[in-house]
Design a protein around this motif. Structure first.
Motif, PDB file in Angstrom:
ATOM      1  N   LEU A 164       6.330  23.705   3.022  1.00  0.00           N
ATOM      2  CA  LEU A 164       7.624  24.505   3.253  1.00  0.00           C
ATOM      3  C   LEU A 164       7.912  24.272   4.969  1.00  0.00           C
ATOM      4  CD1 LEU A 164       7.049  27.684   1.273  1.00  0.00           C
ATOM      5  CD2 LEU A 164       8.440  25.573   0.628  1.00  0.00           C
ATOM      6  N   ILE A 165       7.160  24.555   5.904  1.00  0.00           N
ATOM      7  CA  ILE A 165       7.333  24.376   7.392  1.00  0.00           C
ATOM      8  C   ILE A 165       7.839  23.090   7.464  1.00  0.00           C
ATOM      9  CG2 ILE A 165       6.293  24.445   9.673  1.00  0.00           C
ATOM     10  CD1 ILE A 165       4.507  26.944   8.343  1.00  0.00           C
ATOM     11  N   TRP A 166       7.049  22.021   6.955  1.00  0.00           N
ATOM     12  CA  TRP A 166       7.435  20.558   7.235  1.00  0.00           C
ATOM     13  C   TRP A 166       8.884  20.632   6.612  1.00  0.00           C
ATOM     14  CZ3 TRP A 166       8.958  16.849   3.823  1.00  0.00           C
ATOM     15  CH2 TRP A 166       9.064  15.365   4.395  1.00  0.00           C
ATOM     16  N   VAL A 167       9.349  21.098   5.378  1.00  0.00           N
ATOM     17  CA  VAL A 167      10.659  20.772   5.054  1.00  0.00           C
ATOM     18  C   VAL A 167      11.400  21.250   5.928  1.00  0.00           C
ATOM     19  CG1 VAL A 167      12.136  21.588   3.182  1.00  0.00           C
ATOM     20  CG2 VAL A 167       9.945  20.440   2.492  1.00  0.00           C
ATOM     21  N   PHE A 168      11.364  22.679   6.375  1.00  0.00           N
ATOM     22  CA  PHE A 168      12.236  23.175   7.307  1.00  0.00           C
ATOM     23  C   PHE A 168      12.456  22.449   8.471  1.00  0.00           C
ATOM     24  CE2 PHE A 168      12.532  25.724  11.480  1.00  0.00           C
ATOM     25  CZ  PHE A 168      13.626  26.180  11.193  1.00  0.00           C
ATOM     26  N   PHE A 169      11.314  21.813   9.214  1.00  0.00           N
ATOM     27  CA  PHE A 169      11.717  21.026  10.354  1.00  0.00           C
ATOM     28  C   PHE A 169      12.353  19.666  10.021  1.00  0.00           C
ATOM     29  CE2 PHE A 169       8.736  23.745  12.644  1.00  0.00           C
ATOM     30  CZ  PHE A 169       9.420  24.031  13.590  1.00  0.00           C
ATOM     31  N   VAL A 170      12.168  19.082   8.951  1.00  0.00           N
ATOM     32  CA  VAL A 170      12.902  17.736   8.654  1.00  0.00           C
ATOM     33  C   VAL A 170      14.335  18.310   8.490  1.00  0.00           C
ATOM     34  CG1 VAL A 170      13.203  16.155   6.772  1.00  0.00           C
ATOM     35  CG2 VAL A 170      10.912  16.890   7.535  1.00  0.00           C
ATOM     36  N   ASP A 222      -3.783  18.279   3.233  1.00  0.00           N
ATOM     37  CA  ASP A 222      -3.554  19.815   3.725  1.00  0.00           C
ATOM     38  C   ASP A 222      -1.957  19.835   3.502  1.00  0.00           C
ATOM     39  OD1 ASP A 222      -2.399  17.841   5.607  1.00  0.00           O
ATOM     40  OD2 ASP A 222      -2.849  19.572   7.341  1.00  0.00           O
ATOM     41  N   ILE A 223      -1.293  18.970   2.830  1.00  0.00           N
ATOM     42  CA  ILE A 223       0.363  18.864   2.611  1.00  0.00           C
ATOM     43  C   ILE A 223       0.718  18.205   1.309  1.00  0.00           C
ATOM     44  CG2 ILE A 223       0.672  17.032   4.187  1.00  0.00           C
ATOM     45  CD1 ILE A 223       3.348  18.699   5.274  1.00  0.00           C
ATOM     46  N   PHE A 224       1.748  18.745   0.672  1.00  0.00           N
ATOM     47  CA  PHE A 224       2.290  18.169  -0.456  1.00  0.00           C
ATOM     48  C   PHE A 224       3.120  16.714  -0.194  1.00  0.00           C
ATOM     49  CE2 PHE A 224       1.328  22.226  -2.321  1.00  0.00           C
ATOM     50  CZ  PHE A 224       0.165  21.772  -3.154  1.00  0.00           C
ATOM     51  N   LEU A 225       2.616  15.728   0.364  1.00  0.00           N
ATOM     52  CA  LEU A 225       3.467  14.623   1.021  1.00  0.00           C
ATOM     53  C   LEU A 225       2.372  13.431   0.608  1.00  0.00           C
ATOM     54  CD1 LEU A 225       4.259  15.328   4.798  1.00  0.00           C
ATOM     55  CD2 LEU A 225       5.801  15.364   2.631  1.00  0.00           C
ATOM     56  N   PRO A 226       3.225  12.299  -0.003  1.00  0.00           N
ATOM     57  CA  PRO A 226       2.420  11.066  -0.206  1.00  0.00           C
ATOM     58  C   PRO A 226       1.557  10.666   1.095  1.00  0.00           C
ATOM     59  CG  PRO A 226       4.928  10.725  -0.546  1.00  0.00           C
ATOM     60  CD  PRO A 226       4.733  12.133   0.082  1.00  0.00           C
ATOM     61  N   ASN A 227       0.571  10.145   0.948  1.00  0.00           N
ATOM     62  CA  ASN A 227      -0.385  10.140   1.957  1.00  0.00           C
ATOM     63  C   ASN A 227       0.260   8.992   3.089  1.00  0.00           C
ATOM     64  OD1 ASN A 227      -3.171  10.358   2.798  1.00  0.00           O
ATOM     65  ND2 ASN A 227      -3.420   8.258   2.933  1.00  0.00           N
ATOM     66  N   TRP A 228       0.801   7.961   2.780  1.00  0.00           N
ATOM     67  CA  TRP A 228       1.600   7.055   3.853  1.00  0.00           C
ATOM     68  C   TRP A 228       2.531   7.912   4.555  1.00  0.00           C
ATOM     69  CZ3 TRP A 228       6.700   6.653   4.509  1.00  0.00           C
ATOM     70  CH2 TRP A 228       7.672   7.044   3.380  1.00  0.00           C
ATOM     71  N   LEU A 229       3.074   8.642   4.023  1.00  0.00           N
ATOM     72  CA  LEU A 229       4.205   9.800   4.637  1.00  0.00           C
ATOM     73  C   LEU A 229       3.536  10.811   5.797  1.00  0.00           C
ATOM     74  CD1 LEU A 229       7.244  10.122   5.678  1.00  0.00           C
ATOM     75  CD2 LEU A 229       7.352  11.802   3.510  1.00  0.00           C
TER      76      LEU A 229
END
Length: 114
Positions: A16-22, A80-87
């Motif tokens: 959620l924090i990642w989505v906010f900063f993106v 530690d985050i719901f992102l694809p590993n490459w991202l």
């Protein structure tokens, strides 16, 4: 709460924090491209720079990653985050580059009016 639930909670918060900063980064580049630089653009720039300082203080790791390490032995970049590993692996390079482009555009728009 068991280890898996704690890790799941951290992953969700981190995502959620990642989505906010993106969203903030894309708002910065959008406001520069559309020449609609406002106080919110500058607040966004300050937030991203603040996040950069936090990462710098934690040796380029997010503090949530440091906490999540207690609950996982995974070597994957996305443990530690719901992102694809490459991202997750290239996240800082990708979004720092986009942020810098946005910052340059905002600065050019702002100082070309002077």
């Amino acid at each position: 709460m068991n280890k898996m639930n704690k890790l799941l909670t951290i992953k969700l918060a981190h995502t959620l924090i990642w989505v906010f900063f993106v969203a903030v980064i894309f708002y910065i580049i959008y406001s520069g491209i559309t020449d609609s630089v406002t106080i919110y653009t500058w607040i966004g720039i300050g937030l991203v720079i603040g996040e950069g300082l936090v990462l710098f203080m934690f040796k380029m790791y997010c503090p949530l990653t440091v906490i999540a390490r207690k609950y996982s032995d995974s070597e994957k970049d996305n443990f530690d985050i719901f992102l694809p590993n490459w991202l997750a692996k290239h996240n800082k390079v990708i979004f720092t580059s986009i942020f810098i482009v946005g910052l340059i555009i905002v600065m050019l728009r702002t100082y070309s009016r002077s």
